[in-house]
Design an enzyme around this catalytic site. Sequence first.
Site, PDB file in Angstrom:
ATOM      1  CB  SER A  12      -0.749   4.762  -2.780  1.00  0.00           C
ATOM      2  OG  SER A  12       0.468   5.234  -3.289  1.00  0.00           O
ATOM      3  CG  ASP A  72       4.536   3.400   2.840  1.00  0.00           C
ATOM      4  OD1 ASP A  72       5.128   3.571   1.756  1.00  0.00           O
ATOM      5  OD2 ASP A  72       3.319   3.165   2.914  1.00  0.00           O
ATOM      6  CG  HIS A 120       2.985   1.694  -0.796  1.00  0.00           C
ATOM      7  ND1 HIS A 120       2.943   2.891  -0.105  1.00  0.00           N
ATOM      8  CD2 HIS A 120       2.254   1.888  -1.925  1.00  0.00           C
ATOM      9  CE1 HIS A 120       2.229   3.767  -0.791  1.00  0.00           C
ATOM     10  NE2 HIS A 120       1.786   3.187  -1.886  1.00  0.00           N
TER      11      HIS A 120
END
Length: 370
Positions: free
Chosen positions: A86, A311, A339
């Site tokens: 991320s 995602d 995610h």
Amino acid sequence: PRGVAGSSPIDCVNDRQLDRLLAVDGSPDDAAEERQVADDWMVLGEGCVRDRPKLARHMSTRDVARDLDLLRAALGDRRLTYLGKSYGTYIGATYAELFPKRVGRLVLDGMIDPALGDVEIARGQAIGFDRAFRAYLGWCLKRSCPFSGSVDDAQQQAKALLERIDGDPLPGERGRPVTEALAVIGVAAALYDEQSWPLLSQALREAKRGEGYTLLALADYYSDRGPRGRYTTNSIESLYAVSCLDRPVAKDLAAFHAEAQDFAKVAPVFGDFLAWGSIACARWPVPPANTPHPVVAKGSAPILVVGTTRDPATPYEWAESAAAAFDRGRLLTYVGDGHTAYRRGSACIDRAVDRYFLDGTLPAAGTRCR
């Protein structure tokens, strides 16, 4: 990273103020509400600078990447071996740009494309969350679901539910009603991991009955709000303290208004909310330290980018474009939900990443895993 969690954490507002900010209307309906949202969020930047004036000016990802190189040197490693997920992908990409010759085996999972500006990031996330929500609805409609009909029908019903909450917040805990903003955060939190989908169904069934307890619990999980109203981390404050320095945003409320109208066309559920998501940065007291641009990292070792096709927070398209921009990028695709992908249930992804870390073998170009 600097200013986060236990690393001399930046503390911009107290817990009660943060409760209020997270509940602020995320989809203002008129000019007066738009001005109010901007005024409400201005307190965050002012508080960051007041709390740690020097740190607040040096919270950018470029600062963090330089810290990372100091850690590499302190450990005596000639090159950096790194897994970034991320926002961690943005740190990794920035490191590769600053120190390409010191890149060892970098794996970036759930990619944020450094070339994208604030509007492109927000629009991409709005589309990503709506895409993930539709995947959830497709799953939900085959089971016991709070909505009915087709996925399009269910999406419209969900949108109507959120609009109803906007006008009439749900009961949550004492003194803390569940506003539309908190409801949207709760729904988004459950989309990060498909294992949370049954809980999301429960939360939405409750909301249809006029109860917001589970939606509020999901929103509190997302923001690290613990028992007795205490936030256990400074994740929300540090997120803005970093991102407001990483890319410029519009200063004019008319620009945010126009973006909200555009986003709503491509992301009916999350568009408004994401369009106004960076309003705190519009009046941030520290100017941005970076301008978005493609990262090439010429001369670095190969960089493995992992992208998940549905995602919500870091859309797959970002992994494609960032991997293509790297001088030696390789894209590994997970066809699935949630995610990030590594260590989230796909043996195919895990084997490919492990092989790269352990012996430097990249997956074949075009590898797709399920």
